[in-house]
Design an enzyme around this catalytic site. Structure first.
Site, PDB file in Angstrom:
ATOM      1  N   SER A   1       4.461   2.900   7.789  1.00 59.91           N
ATOM      2  CA  SER A   1       4.159   1.715   6.991  1.00 59.91           C
ATOM      3  C   SER A   1       5.362   1.284   6.160  1.00 59.91           C
ATOM      4  O   SER A   1       5.991   2.097   5.483  1.00 59.91           O
ATOM      5  CB  SER A   1       2.979   1.983   6.054  1.00 59.91           C
ATOM      6  OG  SER A   1       1.790   2.120   6.781  1.00 59.91           O
TER       7      SER A   1
ATOM      8  N   ASP B   1       0.224  -7.571   1.612  1.00 63.19           N
ATOM      9  CA  ASP B   1       0.684  -6.192   1.762  1.00 63.19           C
ATOM     10  C   ASP B   1       2.213  -6.097   1.805  1.00 63.19           C
ATOM     11  O   ASP B   1       2.771  -5.263   2.511  1.00 63.19           O
ATOM     12  CB  ASP B   1       0.085  -5.541   3.010  1.00 63.19           C
ATOM     13  CG  ASP B   1       0.121  -4.008   2.939  1.00 63.19           C
ATOM     14  OD1 ASP B   1       0.186  -3.471   1.815  1.00 63.19           O
ATOM     15  OD2 ASP B   1       0.116  -3.366   4.003  1.00 63.19           O
TER      16      ASP B   1
ATOM     17  N   HIS C   1       0.824  -1.226   0.000  1.00 56.38           N
ATOM     18  CA  HIS C   1       0.000   0.000   0.000  1.00 56.38           C
ATOM     19  C   HIS C   1       0.853   1.269   0.000  1.00 56.38           C
ATOM     20  O   HIS C   1       0.345   2.348  -0.309  1.00 56.38           O
ATOM     21  CB  HIS C   1      -1.001  -0.010   1.151  1.00 56.38           C
ATOM     22  CG  HIS C   1      -0.460   0.346   2.496  1.00 56.38           C
ATOM     23  ND1 HIS C   1      -0.139  -0.605   3.439  1.00 56.38           N
ATOM     24  CD2 HIS C   1      -0.188   1.541   3.069  1.00 56.38           C
ATOM     25  CE1 HIS C   1       0.301  -0.006   4.534  1.00 56.38           C
ATOM     26  NE2 HIS C   1       0.281   1.300   4.332  1.00 56.38           N
TER      27      HIS C   1
END
Length: 352
Positions: A208, A127, A94
């Site tokens: 992230s 992910d 992402h």
């Protein structure tokens, strides 16, 4: 009677005299004044103690990268960590998916160097993604640990670039293990469920893709998601002490496939599932020829355990399956105590 009165008067006079004398003594012997500005600075700090957050930061920071992503209609940023001295970097899907189809990725290293990065491959279902920084060499490489022996309460450190503040270090503990988490939060689909490590180390937007490491400075997870009540007008929340990381055992397997082939393989049981009313995962459909059918599973069966792991929701079963590798043999326990042996399958991940 006169004698008694005289004694009383004498006592009062003596008491008053003692008070005056004490006041004179105190005023003549005031405490010396100490001024911190006149003190010499202490000796410089020595090397960081082994196993401290400080020593972990010194080891890991040079391997952490800020990723600046520009798509055709949006821009964002995240983190990653170096897995090869010639520029392979692991991050979240992402973080970089905005650059798919013509966008740009800029890698910013801790020493100030920058490089254009290209997408090697990505897996939206786990992910995980790998990018390659161009024209760099002799990079410091992260040390990968293992996640199958983590313990709740174990100290961990998170490193990344929250809110574009590169090189930010936070610390905490492993709060829980095997937490079924959707990469897109509650709005995500079952296709993105991961078998997450939960931590209270502060993780915010921009963290992230950065590493979660143990106190030996070994990467044991990839920071991927946070739980954050949407309390602001912009809808972008911050850390409330509930963050989720992808276990490195799963991420390492996926990243290795991507580096070698450009693609990833997803572990599958060959069934579709939904939550059972009384707990567990009820089989809604069975794929013909899949691992579930070969194991004798049928629609309506309710799975309550995979090996020794309790299954109380459909997402829990998906997460448990994805924590395994294709070809692994598992024991499924159904309601009523019946068990079934399954050899898990694999299927290529579609990236769209």
């Amino acid at each position: 009677m006169g004698f008694v009165v005289g004694v009383a008067v004498l006592a009062l006079v003596v008491g008053g005299g003692a008070g005056v004398a004490g006041g004179l003594i105190a005023s003549d012997q005031r405490a010396p004044v100490h001024n911190a500005l006149e003190s010499a600075p202490p000796a410089k700090q020595t090397a960081a103690p082994a196993g401290s957050v400080e020593s972990v930061a010194q080891k890991v920071l040079p391997t952490v990268v800020q990723l600046q992503v520009r798509g055709r209609s949006s821009a964002g940023e995240g983190s990653g960590f170096v897995i090869s001295s010639d520029g392979f970097i692991v991050t979240n899907n992402h973080v970089i998916e905005g650059a798919v189809g013509g966008g740009q990725i800029q890698a910013v290293f801790q020493d100030g160097r920058t490089a254009t990065a290209t997408i090697v491959g990505r897996d939206p279902t786990s992910d995980v993604a790998v990018v390659k920084a161009q024209g760099v060499d002799n990079l410091q490489v992260s040390e990968l640990g293992r996640s199958d022996d983590l313990r709740v309460g174990q100290a961990v450190v998170a490193i990344g670039s929250p809110f574009e503040l590169s090189g930010t270090v936070t610390s905490g503990i492993v709060s829980s293990l095997h937490r079924p988490t959707r990469a897109g939060g509650e709005g995500g689909s079952q296709a993105t469920v991961m078998d997450a490590i939960q931590t209270d180390a502060a993780i915010n937007p921009g963290n992230s893709g950065g590493p979660l490491v143990n106190m030996q400075g070994q990467v044991i997870g990839i920071n991927s998601a946070i739980y954050s009540p949407q309390s602001s007008a912009s809808g972008s929340g911050g850390s409330v002490g509930i963050g989720f990381s992808i276990p490195i055992d799963q991420a390492r397997r996926t990243a290795d496939e991507i580096v070698k082939t450009g693609k990833a393989t997803q572990t599958v049981l060959g069934v579709s599932v939904r939550d059972a009313d009384d707990g567990g995962a009820v089989i809604a459909d069975v794929v013909s020829g899949g691992a579930g059918e070969q194991a004798g599973l049928k629609p309506g069966d309710v799975v309550t355990k995979l090996n020794d792991r309790r299954i109380d929701t459909a997402d829990a079963l998906v997460a448990a399956v994805r924590s395994q590798a294709p070809g692994d043999k598992v024991t499924l326990t159904l309601t009523g105590g019946k068990t079934s042996q399954a050899t898990l399958g694999g299927q290529p991940v579609e990236t769209g």
